[in-house]
Scaffold this active site. Sequence first.
Site, PDB file in Angstrom:
ATOM      1  N   ASP A 161      -8.368  65.318 -23.148  1.00  0.00           N
ATOM      2  CA  ASP A 161      -9.363  65.755 -22.165  1.00  0.00           C
ATOM      3  C   ASP A 161      -9.509  64.633 -21.141  1.00  0.00           C
ATOM      4  O   ASP A 161      -9.145  63.494 -21.398  1.00  0.00           O
ATOM      5  CB  ASP A 161     -10.718  66.028 -22.846  1.00  0.00           C
ATOM      6  CG  ASP A 161     -11.534  67.078 -22.095  1.00  0.00           C
ATOM      7  OD1 ASP A 161     -11.906  68.087 -22.706  1.00  0.00           O
ATOM      8  OD2 ASP A 161     -11.798  66.893 -20.880  1.00  0.00           O
ATOM      9  N   ASN A 169     -22.382  71.928 -19.631  1.00  0.00           N
ATOM     10  CA  ASN A 169     -21.531  72.040 -20.821  1.00  0.00           C
ATOM     11  C   ASN A 169     -22.357  72.234 -22.093  1.00  0.00           C
ATOM     12  O   ASN A 169     -21.864  72.732 -23.100  1.00  0.00           O
ATOM     13  CB  ASN A 169     -20.709  70.755 -21.033  1.00  0.00           C
ATOM     14  CG  ASN A 169     -19.783  70.420 -19.883  1.00  0.00           C
ATOM     15  OD1 ASN A 169     -19.539  69.251 -19.619  1.00  0.00           O
ATOM     16  ND2 ASN A 169     -19.275  71.422 -19.192  1.00  0.00           N
ATOM     17  N   LEU A 170     -23.620  71.777 -22.048  1.00  0.00           N
ATOM     18  CA  LEU A 170     -24.365  71.585 -23.292  1.00  0.00           C
ATOM     19  C   LEU A 170     -24.710  72.872 -24.022  1.00  0.00           C
ATOM     20  O   LEU A 170     -24.960  72.847 -25.217  1.00  0.00           O
ATOM     21  CB  LEU A 170     -25.656  70.782 -23.014  1.00  0.00           C
ATOM     22  CG  LEU A 170     -25.438  69.383 -22.405  1.00  0.00           C
ATOM     23  CD1 LEU A 170     -26.778  68.733 -22.095  1.00  0.00           C
ATOM     24  CD2 LEU A 170     -24.635  68.490 -23.330  1.00  0.00           C
ATOM     25  N   LYS A 185     -15.937  62.920 -22.078  1.00  0.00           N
ATOM     26  CA  LYS A 185     -16.031  63.792 -23.253  1.00  0.00           C
ATOM     27  C   LYS A 185     -15.353  63.172 -24.466  1.00  0.00           C
ATOM     28  O   LYS A 185     -15.787  63.359 -25.596  1.00  0.00           O
ATOM     29  CB  LYS A 185     -15.401  65.152 -22.947  1.00  0.00           C
ATOM     30  CG  LYS A 185     -16.271  66.014 -22.064  1.00  0.00           C
ATOM     31  CD  LYS A 185     -15.710  67.411 -21.942  1.00  0.00           C
ATOM     32  CE  LYS A 185     -16.610  68.236 -21.026  1.00  0.00           C
ATOM     33  NZ  LYS A 185     -16.053  69.576 -20.758  1.00  0.00           N
ATOM     34  N   ASP A 229      -8.784  76.203 -20.575  1.00  0.00           N
ATOM     35  CA  ASP A 229      -9.551  77.224 -19.875  1.00  0.00           C
ATOM     36  C   ASP A 229      -8.838  77.688 -18.611  1.00  0.00           C
ATOM     37  O   ASP A 229      -9.454  78.241 -17.727  1.00  0.00           O
ATOM     38  CB  ASP A 229     -10.938  76.681 -19.519  1.00  0.00           C
ATOM     39  CG  ASP A 229     -10.853  75.440 -18.651  1.00  0.00           C
ATOM     40  OD1 ASP A 229      -9.726  74.994 -18.354  1.00  0.00           O
ATOM     41  OD2 ASP A 229     -11.912  74.914 -18.256  1.00  0.00           O
ATOM     42  N   ASN A 230      -7.536  77.429 -18.497  1.00  0.00           N
ATOM     43  CA  ASN A 230      -6.846  77.884 -17.284  1.00  0.00           C
ATOM     44  C   ASN A 230      -5.413  78.286 -17.620  1.00  0.00           C
ATOM     45  O   ASN A 230      -4.844  77.837 -18.619  1.00  0.00           O
ATOM     46  CB  ASN A 230      -6.862  76.791 -16.204  1.00  0.00           C
ATOM     47  CG  ASN A 230      -6.116  75.558 -16.646  1.00  0.00           C
ATOM     48  OD1 ASN A 230      -4.894  75.512 -16.582  1.00  0.00           O
ATOM     49  ND2 ASN A 230      -6.843  74.552 -17.130  1.00  0.00           N
ATOM     50  N   CYS A 287     -14.490  80.774 -16.856  1.00  0.00           N
ATOM     51  CA  CYS A 287     -15.852  80.718 -17.398  1.00  0.00           C
ATOM     52  C   CYS A 287     -16.812  80.103 -16.390  1.00  0.00           C
ATOM     53  O   CYS A 287     -17.978  80.460 -16.339  1.00  0.00           O
ATOM     54  CB  CYS A 287     -15.881  79.900 -18.682  1.00  0.00           C
ATOM     55  SG  CYS A 287     -15.139  80.766 -20.061  1.00  0.00           S
ATOM     56  N   CYS A 442     -21.357  80.660  -1.148  1.00  0.00           N
ATOM     57  CA  CYS A 442     -21.312  80.979  -2.590  1.00  0.00           C
ATOM     58  C   CYS A 442     -21.761  79.752  -3.352  1.00  0.00           C
ATOM     59  O   CYS A 442     -22.643  79.038  -2.889  1.00  0.00           O
ATOM     60  CB  CYS A 442     -19.916  81.452  -3.000  1.00  0.00           C
ATOM     61  SG  CYS A 442     -18.634  80.205  -2.794  1.00  0.00           S
TER      62      CYS A 442
END
Length: 484
Positions: A161, A169-170, A185, A229-230, A287, A442
């Site tokens: 990471d 994130n929590l 992290k 996540d990608n 996400c 946005c």
Amino acid sequence: MPNTILIPTPLRPYTGKQEAGQVDGGTVGELLADLTRRFDGLRPHLFNEAGELRSFVNIYVNDEDIRYLDKARTAVKPGDTISIIPSVAGGVGVIAGQELPTLTNDEVKRYSRHLIMPEVGMEGQRRLKAASVLCIGAGGLGSPVAMYLAAAGVGTLGLVDFDVVDFSNLHRQVLHHTPDVGIPKLQSARNKLEALNPEIRIQTHELALSSENALSLFEPYDIIVDGTDNFPTRYLVNDACVLLGKPNVYGSIFRFEGQASVFATKDGPCYRCLYPEPPPPGLVPSCAEGGVLGVLPGLVGMIQATEALKLIIGAGEPLIGRFLIVDALRMRFRELKLRKDPDCPVCGTHPTVRELIDYEQFCGMRPAAPAAATEKPMAIEEISPRDLKARLDRGDDLLILDVREPQEYQINRIPGSVLIPLGELPTRFGELDADREIIAQCKVGGRSAKAVAFLQSVGFNRVKNLRGGILEWIDTVDPSQPKY
Ligand code: ZN
């Protein structure tokens, strides 16, 4: 003349230690039915509740793999020999064939509830100690994976990471606690995991996984757990696992839905057998854009941790050739059968991908070559939140168009803005006055840039993008509003 069915070692406890059975029938299905009539205890190991042959059981007729045929209906001739080959049989996990470390007295105490289970026992726990697992990502999925594998006594746990802990994130990344916000992290993860189990080795790799480093990084590990996540990283992890012959314990999450499987084992399918091509960029939201229920990565991550442990101790029926879909909203688990695709570009019989490629390009994040500029895209004009505020204070007639989702609009907004989510813009742009100057906005400026390009394409000439979105607006203009 009867047929012979050879019984593999792990199944012999159910045949009175017999290595072969003599059976009668005209098809594989009839032979297996005859076999289970004689040895009733075999049935649950070969067939599921629906009476179908379990997907991890491969059948050979005279050394011929009949995996791609309808196994049960395959005809046999008198005298044919049938072999039952469970793909991962008891005791043949990823740690097969190496000398196992012994357990100290402290470890025996710590793992005592494992040691008294017949499926784990002393040998299984020693396999765990000998094993090494690399977890890609120390986030939502990586948190439960790392915590449970550390607690279970996986001897070497690697983590990849390069992020720092953020407040957002929590709610799901339970390795990281409130005082950790702002620290890397990996540092946060190491603190927790060492406190949880000082007996194991934690190896942290603070880097962005790439085609250049993936193979050498994965090489020393027995199992890779994909907590990314990608899409570019997902394909990269898959291809590297196939090239190295390492199991890829896959998991993914979005909102209320999760997926899990075990890819890239010797005879099992890989992620590309399922999805040869990635979706076009932007079609599937991440996400960060779409949100995720906080417990969902816990649910899916623990499935991944369970599969990793099973692969190591060599017990049970792994998620190989099975694609598990978790619908947390309805609390339903569905399972799809997955086959190894003989034409798969990576793991098929004639692979075209023999080394790692450029995955950003493969996933359409970056053009393959300098694009032939036949049609120049219209430039998107930007305005900073400070300049926007100044113009609003001056009384300029501006329409602020918020293209986020309604749930995001409830969290924070620019006073007076109009909400039309990006996905609804093509059907609703008629609600906008084309003569007014429009500022699209946005969360951080990505979706609103698409909105500006779209509005320009349908004839709006006075549209600007708010640089940095609502987050920069809060940072520089209105710090009283909450960020997400
Ligand atoms: Zn494949």
